[in-house]
Design an enzyme around this catalytic site. Structure first.
Site, PDB file in Angstrom:
ATOM      1  N   GLU A   1       0.811  -1.217   0.000  1.00 54.06           N
ATOM      2  CA  GLU A   1       0.000   0.000   0.000  1.00 54.06           C
ATOM      3  C   GLU A   1       0.848   1.273   0.000  1.00 54.06           C
ATOM      4  O   GLU A   1       0.430   2.297  -0.549  1.00 54.06           O
ATOM      5  CB  GLU A   1      -0.953   0.006   1.203  1.00 54.06           C
ATOM      6  CG  GLU A   1      -2.052  -1.038   1.134  1.00 54.06           C
ATOM      7  CD  GLU A   1      -1.667  -2.372   1.781  1.00 54.06           C
ATOM      8  OE1 GLU A   1      -2.528  -3.269   1.847  1.00 54.06           O
ATOM      9  OE2 GLU A   1      -0.495  -2.496   2.227  1.00 54.06           O
TER      10      GLU A   1
ATOM     11  N   PHE B   1     -11.796  -7.115  13.634  1.00 55.47           N
ATOM     12  CA  PHE B   1     -10.695  -7.568  12.787  1.00 55.47           C
ATOM     13  C   PHE B   1     -10.315  -6.477  11.772  1.00 55.47           C
ATOM     14  O   PHE B   1     -11.169  -5.927  11.087  1.00 55.47           O
ATOM     15  CB  PHE B   1     -11.086  -8.858  12.049  1.00 55.47           C
ATOM     16  CG  PHE B   1     -10.025  -9.363  11.103  1.00 55.47           C
ATOM     17  CD1 PHE B   1      -8.811  -9.814  11.591  1.00 55.47           C
ATOM     18  CD2 PHE B   1     -10.243  -9.364   9.737  1.00 55.47           C
ATOM     19  CE1 PHE B   1      -7.823 -10.280  10.729  1.00 55.47           C
ATOM     20  CE2 PHE B   1      -9.270  -9.831   8.866  1.00 55.47           C
ATOM     21  CZ  PHE B   1      -8.064 -10.283   9.353  1.00 55.47           C
ATOM     22  N   GLN B   2      -9.048  -6.164  11.716  1.00 57.46           N
ATOM     23  CA  GLN B   2      -8.492  -5.139  10.821  1.00 57.46           C
ATOM     24  C   GLN B   2      -9.138  -3.773  11.032  1.00 57.46           C
ATOM     25  O   GLN B   2      -9.294  -2.993  10.100  1.00 57.46           O
ATOM     26  CB  GLN B   2      -8.574  -5.570   9.352  1.00 57.46           C
ATOM     27  CG  GLN B   2      -7.616  -6.720   9.028  1.00 57.46           C
ATOM     28  CD  GLN B   2      -7.444  -6.973   7.540  1.00 57.46           C
ATOM     29  OE1 GLN B   2      -8.343  -6.724   6.747  1.00 57.46           O
ATOM     30  NE2 GLN B   2      -6.287  -7.502   7.157  1.00 57.46           N
TER      31      GLN B   2
ATOM     32  N   LYS C   1     -17.621  -0.692   5.773  1.00 53.57           N
ATOM     33  CA  LYS C   1     -17.980  -1.731   4.805  1.00 53.57           C
ATOM     34  C   LYS C   1     -19.488  -1.822   4.583  1.00 53.57           C
ATOM     35  O   LYS C   1     -19.950  -2.050   3.456  1.00 53.57           O
ATOM     36  CB  LYS C   1     -17.438  -3.082   5.279  1.00 53.57           C
ATOM     37  CG  LYS C   1     -17.718  -4.232   4.322  1.00 53.57           C
ATOM     38  CD  LYS C   1     -17.095  -5.527   4.804  1.00 53.57           C
ATOM     39  CE  LYS C   1     -17.327  -6.665   3.802  1.00 53.57           C
ATOM     40  NZ  LYS C   1     -16.681  -7.927   4.237  1.00 53.57           N
TER      41      LYS C   1
ATOM     42  N   MET D   1      24.320   8.852   2.542  1.00 52.40           N
ATOM     43  CA  MET D   1      24.269  10.151   3.215  1.00 52.40           C
ATOM     44  C   MET D   1      24.570  10.006   4.700  1.00 52.40           C
ATOM     45  O   MET D   1      25.248  10.850   5.292  1.00 52.40           O
ATOM     46  CB  MET D   1      22.907  10.817   2.997  1.00 52.40           C
ATOM     47  CG  MET D   1      22.855  12.263   3.462  1.00 52.40           C
ATOM     48  SD  MET D   1      24.000  13.345   2.563  1.00 52.40           S
ATOM     49  CE  MET D   1      22.993  13.785   1.146  1.00 52.40           C
TER      50      MET D   1
END
Length: 585
Positions: free
Chosen positions: A53, A115-116, A165, A489
């Site tokens: 993602e 969940f999630q 959802k 760097m």
């Protein structure tokens, strides 16, 4: 006859995106957003399936940088939402317009640790221009329209829309809604009224201050690009004959080949750009925000300069440096008005004689060019040489993206940017791994343009999996991998400021094998180890347009980026290349 339609929230969401002009989105499905992915099958919108993602977010940024249109991300809830926090923060700091849609657990389950589940709007509040939690399916079209409006107006930025959802799932009664063709997209945004036109009195005062300045500098930031003001800037600079510095975020906003261009200022800016700002009596800041990487130690920055500051975000005016004239407004519109005001008081002919200032600047340019020593036979490549060869063997309008680190500075220093919207990098957040997904997004937005991602081996290992996306989706970007086997760097800082105590910066000379890894991801892999191989490898990469190409350049780990303003020091304490030290006085 009514155009009102009955549909579910998921269908309404996809339709709202189509109505917003979305042609492509970057995403990865999962449970909470799954109902929206079904109507995508029948949509005109191209969906690009990413491998992580974070990659989706940076692709959307690259797309937005290259096209000026908002990038769109769609991911699911929980870990997917937290994975886009980095690109959201990146876009927030660099004022990049993106709209991110996240799935959320059903509305009734919010707060139950389902969940999630995570508090996506809470987590992202600090890194978005605005975010929404939609609670009713009927609100989806209006919210999407508002999201695009907020992301693209005023100071651009990321906007997140979190959607439970149940309001997009066709099997759930809560998702039933009516699409009202005439009114449903109306927005109600009390208090959001971006000011785009500058105050005429302040603009006239600025014109008079510019007219009489002996040592002025146009200090140009990324806001010039966001407001599509490159042409207006060129017109202003040529009218008043004032030199221009372009920050890291503004490279290409003013042509590097122009006689008035001084290049990049700041921590790794060139001597002339840094010193011209230090010695100036007037800084005309256009869409720049006096970032610490530009100013160095603030109390030592441009001590004799008055400040004219133009910015669409009023919060930036006076935030870091006290201003003499602060003008809120869109850079392009303000510059156009400033040009008109300059003409009213005599235009170019009315400007004071600045020949001595131009002569001083020319002297610095001649005395302190960017320099490096070419590698001896058998030694690893100099990264500056690789950038010069890339620059000289590609079209002038090639789009260049970079990761963060030494390779980013070399790319900004040694590439010549004569066109706006050809340099895409992570400035404010400094996000390693930005380059490859941003290049993919840019190539999707500008498929007919050549796109090179300049990357380091540290950055490459963070997001290289998106080359699988590029291969599968037929997005033929090219990657110049400057492999010095170090976090370069950080190694440079440890050498210069930590007595060469190199702690946790060595990666590996042998692992991974970048050619094999690239080939495994569907790319052509090429390794280059000698100077005479550089140009032929670039030519070979440029001939391949049916898949991505990764060219690994084995570069010298001892090479440091100069000039450099050490952290906490004044810009007057700029450290030049060792070969030029002692010439500053």
């Amino acid at each position: 006859m009514s155009n009102n339609q009955q549909m579910c929230g998921g269908e309404a969401l996809v339709k709202a995106l189509e109505r917003a002009g979305v042609e492509v989105m970057f995403g990865l499905p999962g449970g909470a957003i799954l109902p929206v992915y079904d109507p995508i099958i029948d949509s005109s919108i191209r969906h690009i399936l990413v491998r992580h993602e974070q990659g989706a977010g940076h692709m959307a940024e690259g797309y937005a940088h290259a096209t000026g249109r908002p990038g769109v991300v769609m991911v699911t809830s929980g870990p997917a939402a937290t994975n886009v926090v980095t690109p959201l923060c990146d876009a927030f700091l660099d004022s990049v317009p993106i709209v991110c849609i996240t799935g959320q657990v059903p509305y009734a389950a919010i707060g139950t640790d389902a969940f999630q589940e995570c508090d996506t709007t809470g987590i992202t509040m600090a890194v978005t221009k605005h975010n929404f939690l939609v609670t009713e399916a009927q609100d989806i079209p209006r919210t999407i329209r508002a999201a695009f409006h907020i992301a693209t107006t005023g100071r651009p930025g990321p906007v997140l829309v979190d959607i439970p959802k149940d309001i997009v799932d066709p099997v759930n009664p809560r998702s039933a809604m009516t699409w009202y063709e005439a009114t449903d997209a109306d927005m109600d945004l009390p208090g959001y009224h971006p000011v785009t036109h500058g105050d005429p009195e302040l603009i006239r005062a600025a014109a008079e201050m510019i007219r009489t300045a002996q040592r002025p500098v146009l200090y140009v930031g990324g806001g010039i690009l966001k407001s599509r003001a490159a042409e207006a800037l060129l017109q202003l600079a040529e009218m008043v004959q004032i030199p221009v510095v372009t920050t890291l975020m503004a490279r290409g906003a003013f042509p590097d080949s122009h006689e008035l261009c001084l290049g990049m200022p700041g921590m790794h800016g060139n001597f002339t750009a840094v010193t011209a700002m230090q010695r100036s009596d007037l800084l005309i800041s256009l869409g720049a925000r006096f970032d610490d990487r530009v100013t160095g130690r603030l109390d030592g920055f441009a001590p004799g300069a008055k400040i004219i500051h133009v910015d669409v975000d009023p919060a930036e005016l006076g935030k870091v440096r006290r201003v003499d004239i602060g003008i809120q407004g869109d850079c392009r519109l303000v510059i156009e008005d400033l040009i008109a005001a300059m003409r009213e008081i005599g235009g170019a002919e009315a400007q004071v004689d600045r020949r001595a200032w131009r002569s001083t600047i020319s002297g610095w340019q001649e005395k302190f060019p960017l320099v490096y020593e070419q590698s001896e036979p058998g030694e690893r490549l100099k990264p500056q040489y690789v950038l010069e060869e890339l620059r000289d063997n590609n079209p002038a309008d090639t789009i260049v993206t970079s990761g963060v680190g030494q390779h980013q500075m070399y790319a900004s220093q040694y590439w010549k940017f004569d066109y706006p919207y050809t340099w895409i990098n992570s400035g404010g957040l400094g996000t390693m791994g930005f380059s490859i997904p941003a290049a993919i997004g840019a190539k999707v937005g500008k498929p007919d343009r050549r796109v090179w991602a300049v990357d380091g081996d540290g950055c490459f290992q963070m997001t290289a999996q998106e080359l699988v996306t590029a291969s599968v989706e037929d997005i033929p970007i090219k990657v110049a991998l400057l492999n010095n086997s170090y976090l370069g760097m950080v190694r440079q800082w440890q050498e210069m400021f930590y007595e060469e105590r190199f702690s946790e910066v060595y990666l590996s000379e042998e692992t991974p094998d970048y050619v094999k890894w690239s080939e495994a991801m569907g790319c052509v892999g090429i390794r280059v180890e000698a100077p005479e191989e550089v140009a032929p490898a670039i030519a070979k990469a440029n001939e391949i347009n049916d898949r991505p190409v990764v060219v690994e350049f084995r570069t010298d780990p001892r090479e440091n980026v100069f000039p450099m303003v050490p952290a906490g020091k004044s810009n007057s304490e700029l450290v030049v290349d060792p070969s030029q030290q002692g010439l500053e006085s």
